[in-house]
Structure formats: C-alpha cells, structure tokens
Scaffold this motif. Structure first.
Motif, short mmCIF file in Angstrom:
data_model
loop_
_atom_site.label_atom_id
_atom_site.label_comp_id
_atom_site.label_asym_id
_atom_site.label_seq_id
_atom_site.Cartn_x
_atom_site.Cartn_y
_atom_site.Cartn_z
N TYR A 44 -8.44 -9.38 6.79
CA TYR A 44 -9.72 -10.09 6.34
C TYR A 44 -9.59 -11.68 5.18
O TYR A 44 -8.95 -11.56 5.13
CB TYR A 44 -9.29 -9.18 4.70
N GLU A 142 -5.93 -5.34 -4.17
CA GLU A 142 -5.74 -4.56 -2.53
C GLU A 142 -6.10 -5.18 -1.60
O GLU A 142 -5.22 -4.46 -0.44
CB GLU A 142 -6.15 -3.06 -3.38
N LEU A 143 -6.84 -6.13 -1.64
CA LEU A 143 -7.11 -6.83 -0.28
C LEU A 143 -6.75 -8.49 -0.35
O LEU A 143 -6.93 -8.52 -1.29
CB LEU A 143 -9.11 -7.08 -0.81
N THR A 147 -4.38 -7.64 4.38
CA THR A 147 -5.60 -6.35 5.22
C THR A 147 -6.17 -6.41 6.54
O THR A 147 -6.35 -7.09 6.65
CB THR A 147 -6.02 -6.68 4.09
N ALA A 152 -7.90 -0.07 4.73
CA ALA A 152 -8.35 -0.28 3.09
C ALA A 152 -9.53 0.68 3.37
O ALA A 152 -9.98 0.37 2.14
CB ALA A 152 -8.25 -1.56 2.78
N TYR A 222 -0.32 1.37 -0.96
CA TYR A 222 -1.13 0.78 0.57
C TYR A 222 0.68 1.70 0.81
O TYR A 222 2.15 1.76 0.22
CB TYR A 222 -0.60 -0.88 0.75
#
Length: 243
Positions: A44, A142-143, A147, A152, A222
């Motif tokens: 990502y 979270e990102l 990632t 995700a 995660y």
C-alpha cells in the motif's frame, strides 16, 4: 477528517490512471470509485476516491498522503497528456438523506454519501462505529506502508478489480487472490477493555497481531489466523475472534 482534492485532467487521464490504480476506471461512469496505488511489490502507498467531475477526474485523498501521492503520480506521468493540480474543493459526508449531487460511498452502504464542493464537514455520524462493525480500514490507522490490500479487505470494499488488466503491484495482488490462502488480515473482534491503537495482541504469550480502532466492545485487529484461537491479550484487554 482532513482531505485533499487533486484534479487530474487531460486527454489521457483515464488511460493513465487505468495503468496505475487497483480498480477499473470505467466504473467512474457509475459514480465514485474507491482504489489504491501500490508499490511494485504490491504494498500500500495510498487509498483514495476517484470522482467524475465534468471533463476531469478528482482524486480525494487523506491530506497526509497528498504530497507524496502527487510526486508518485508525476513520476509515472512522463509525457502523457495529463495534468495534476491541487484544488480548493472540499468534501462533505453523511449517512442521512443525501443532498443533490452527493454520491454513495462505494465501500459499504452504511458509509452513506460524499459531496464535493466548497463546504466540508459531516452530519455527526459515529464513523468509527461503522468502520468497526464492517471492518473498514482507514488511512494511517489500519492502512500503513506494510499493508497488502487483500489482507485489508479491499476486494470486499470494492477497491480492487481482478479483470481490469495490469497496474502497478497487480502481479502480487493477483497471486495472493488466486494462488494462496490468506493467513493474516484485518478482522472485527470482540474486546473486553481498551488498549491504545497499535497495541500488540498475544495468544498464549506468542505474537498474534495488532489492535486498532475500537468502538462499543468491538475492534478492528490485524491477526495471524493460526494463532487467533481462544481469548487473546492486548495490554490488559481481552480480545476474542469468532470467524
């Protein structure tokens, strides 16, 4: 929510984006497109919304990523007939009745609508509660640069198209989809107690994952699925995953 709106114009804007982003640019004919730009290794770099806007395309991205994304897009642009420019446009969002010209958030119906113009803000919706309920990751929480988008949940969030052809990072993403079973990923868990975002989760003393956004006794985490069995610990909180 601090967003930056970039305008992408020029005769080759669509073909330029089609070779870079994870989703199919043709979907702009139906409204907002959620997508990402990846590294060649499939990790990502940024997620964003693409917005049909008269004869151009707007790119709605978290402000913290705007400068680096502009640099990345400029690097790939080369001699294509494409111009990139920051705008003063802003975004409103909400889950109540949608104003004229608002467009549905393509990630999940419960995320409501987004409206582009000269006013910003939202209608007071508890966005964390919605994100946790549906395991919807957010930029910078979270990102992260570590990632992989399938871990995700980008396929579930309408953020990746497996039929569109090549884009940067496509080979790794396709391999993860078709040739491997995901062993780690973001999930919604039950949590008894609270712990700071980024707290490590352990199972029987072994690392099992990381805790992120929390709301109403639930959280996004995660997890390593092979260790996510029974009660787990996160800095005094108890975490339970029931797939």
């Amino acid at each position: 929510m601090t967003r930056k709106i970039i305008e992408i114009a020029g005769a080759e804007a669509r073909s330029f984006l089609q070779g870079l982003v994870t989703n199919d640019i043709g979907k702009l004919d139906q409204g907002l497109v959620y997508a990402a730009v990846l590294t060649p290794q499939g990790k990502y770099l940024a997620d964003f919304f693409l917005v049909p806007w008269d004869d151009t395309i707007l790119l709605d991205v978290d402000a913290s990523l705007a400068q680096s994304l502009m640099q990345r897009l400029s690097m790939y642009k080369l001699r294509a007939d494409v111009t990139l420019s920051e705008t003063d446009l802003t975004v409103q969002r909400g889950t109540g009745p949608a104003p004229d010209s608002a467009m549905p958030d393509p990630r999940h119906p419960d995320l409501g609508w987004r409206l582009y113009g000269e006013e910003s803000g939202d209608d007071g919706t508890d966005w964390d509660a919605i994100r946790v309920a549906h395991c919807i990751p957010e930029t910078g929480i979270e990102l992260t640069p570590d990632t992989f988008i399938l871990e995700a949940g980008f396929d579930r969030l309408n953020g990746v198209d497996f039929r569109k052809g090549c884009y940067v990072g496509q080979e790794v993403t396709a391999r993860m989809k078709h040739k491997t079973e995901l062993r780690k990923g973001l999930v919604t868990v039950q949590i008894d107690g609270t712990a700071p975002v980024g707290t490590g989760i352990t199972a029987e003393g072994k690392p099992a994952g990381t805790l992120f956004t929390q709301s109403g006794g639930r959280a996004i985490a995660y997890l390593r699925f092979d260790r996510a069995k029974g009660p787990m610990q996160a800095n005094g909180a108890t975490v339970t995953y029931a797939p």
